[in-house]
Design an enzyme around this catalytic site. Structure first.
Site, mmCIF file in Angstrom:
data_model
loop_
_atom_site.group_PDB
_atom_site.id
_atom_site.type_symbol
_atom_site.label_atom_id
_atom_site.label_comp_id
_atom_site.label_asym_id
_atom_site.label_seq_id
_atom_site.Cartn_x
_atom_site.Cartn_y
_atom_site.Cartn_z
ATOM 1 N N ASP A 1 0.864 -1.186 0.000
ATOM 2 C CA ASP A 1 0.000 0.000 0.000
ATOM 3 C C ASP A 1 0.896 1.231 0.000
ATOM 4 O O ASP A 1 1.577 1.508 1.002
ATOM 5 C CB ASP A 1 -0.904 0.009 1.235
ATOM 6 C CG ASP A 1 -2.004 -1.047 1.176
ATOM 7 O OD1 ASP A 1 -1.859 -2.010 0.392
ATOM 8 O OD2 ASP A 1 -2.995 -0.917 1.918
ATOM 9 N N LYS B 1 -6.944 3.361 -2.913
ATOM 10 C CA LYS B 1 -7.310 3.241 -1.499
ATOM 11 C C LYS B 1 -7.586 4.627 -0.938
ATOM 12 O O LYS B 1 -6.906 5.595 -1.280
ATOM 13 C CB LYS B 1 -6.171 2.554 -0.731
ATOM 14 C CG LYS B 1 -6.393 2.409 0.767
ATOM 15 C CD LYS B 1 -5.194 1.722 1.414
ATOM 16 C CE LYS B 1 -5.281 1.741 2.935
ATOM 17 N NZ LYS B 1 -4.093 1.144 3.573
ATOM 18 N N LYS C 1 -10.306 0.135 -2.374
ATOM 19 C CA LYS C 1 -10.199 -0.238 -0.965
ATOM 20 C C LYS C 1 -10.592 0.961 -0.115
ATOM 21 O O LYS C 1 -10.014 2.041 -0.244
ATOM 22 C CB LYS C 1 -8.773 -0.683 -0.616
ATOM 23 C CG LYS C 1 -8.583 -0.991 0.875
ATOM 24 C CD LYS C 1 -7.162 -1.445 1.168
ATOM 25 C CE LYS C 1 -6.907 -1.574 2.670
ATOM 26 N NZ LYS C 1 -5.525 -2.009 2.972
#
EC number: 4.1.2.4
Length: 248
Positions: A106, A168, A197
């Site tokens: 991430d 995300k 996400k």
């Protein structure tokens, strides 16, 4: 940018194990210790959460604690939490994490470059890291609390064009919760070109169901909250979370 109809349709309902398979848990705050990482690994494996993430120096430990070939993936953050590192630094960190056994990463987007309108820099950076760690998937964190609506659209489009696996919403280091309104901006921009996400302030089954109806396919949720939500799902009538309608 992309037709929303291209998005993968969510399931009509989820069993507890299916819900756990959509949730990442983590120990990525500055104060998290080795003991916290060990506890994280135990919970992730026992509950069947899709991924457990730790800060870079703890990823080798986490990798040693999570069985290879099991349900749970090992992950770590890149350029965390500010995103202001140089591309060279981020790339080196990402490669090291992959070499240390991280199965997904991430990465924090360079917010300052987005807000400066330097979209070419951001696009090139994401592409460089995607290529450096392939086939390890990269999620790119926008940190919505720092961006205007137009910046969210622009950043989402860049992520979708750059080969990342996910866009995300946040790091969990800001107090702002992810909202349906902000998620809609992302969905309207990326359609089905990249997965989404949602992370930050997600504390109810209703929130999860609503976000899944929009197109969210992965969640980052506080570990204890995640465990509680899986338990709540099991206690629903029929032991399933209704996605098509409302929770419980």
């Amino acid at each position: 940018m992309n037709n929303i109809s291209n998005r993968r349709q969510p399931p009509a309902s989820l069993a507890p194990r299916d819900l756990a398979a959509l949730i990442d848990i983590s120990a990525v705050q500055a104060f998290h210790t080795e003991a916290d990482v060990r506890e994280l690994a135990g919970i992730a494996v026992a509950e069947g959460f899709i991924a457990a993430h730790a800060l870079p120096n703890f990823v080798p430990l986490l990798r040693s604690l999570v069985p290879s070939g099991g349900l749970t993936l090992v992950g770590g953050p890149v350029g965390f939490p500010s995103g202001g590192h140089s591309t060279r630094t981020k790339t080196a960190e990402a490669v090291e994490l992959a070499e240390n056994g991280a199965q997904e990463l991430d990465m924090m987007i360079n917010v300052g470059r987005i807000k400066s309108g330097d979209f070419g820099y951001v696009r090139s950076e994401i592409r460089a890291i995607v290529e450096a760690i392939a086939p390890v998937p990269l999620k790119v964190i926008l940190e919505l609390a720092h961006l205007t609506d137009e910046e969210i659209r622009a950043a989402s489009a860049i992520v979708a064009e750059s080969g990342a696996a996910f866009v995300k919403t946040g790091t969990g280091w800001t107090p702002s919760a992810t909202t349906l309104e902000k998620l809609k901006l992302i969905v309207e921009t990326v359609g089905g070109a990249v997965e989404i996400k949602a992370s930050g302030g997600i504390r109810s089954l209703d929130a999860i169901a609503g976000m899944m109806r929009l197109g969210v396919t992965r969640f980052g949720i506080n570990t204890q909250v995640a465990v509680d939500l899986v338990r709540q799902c099991a206690a629903l009538p029929g032991g399933r979370l209704d996605i098509a309608g409302k929770a419980g």
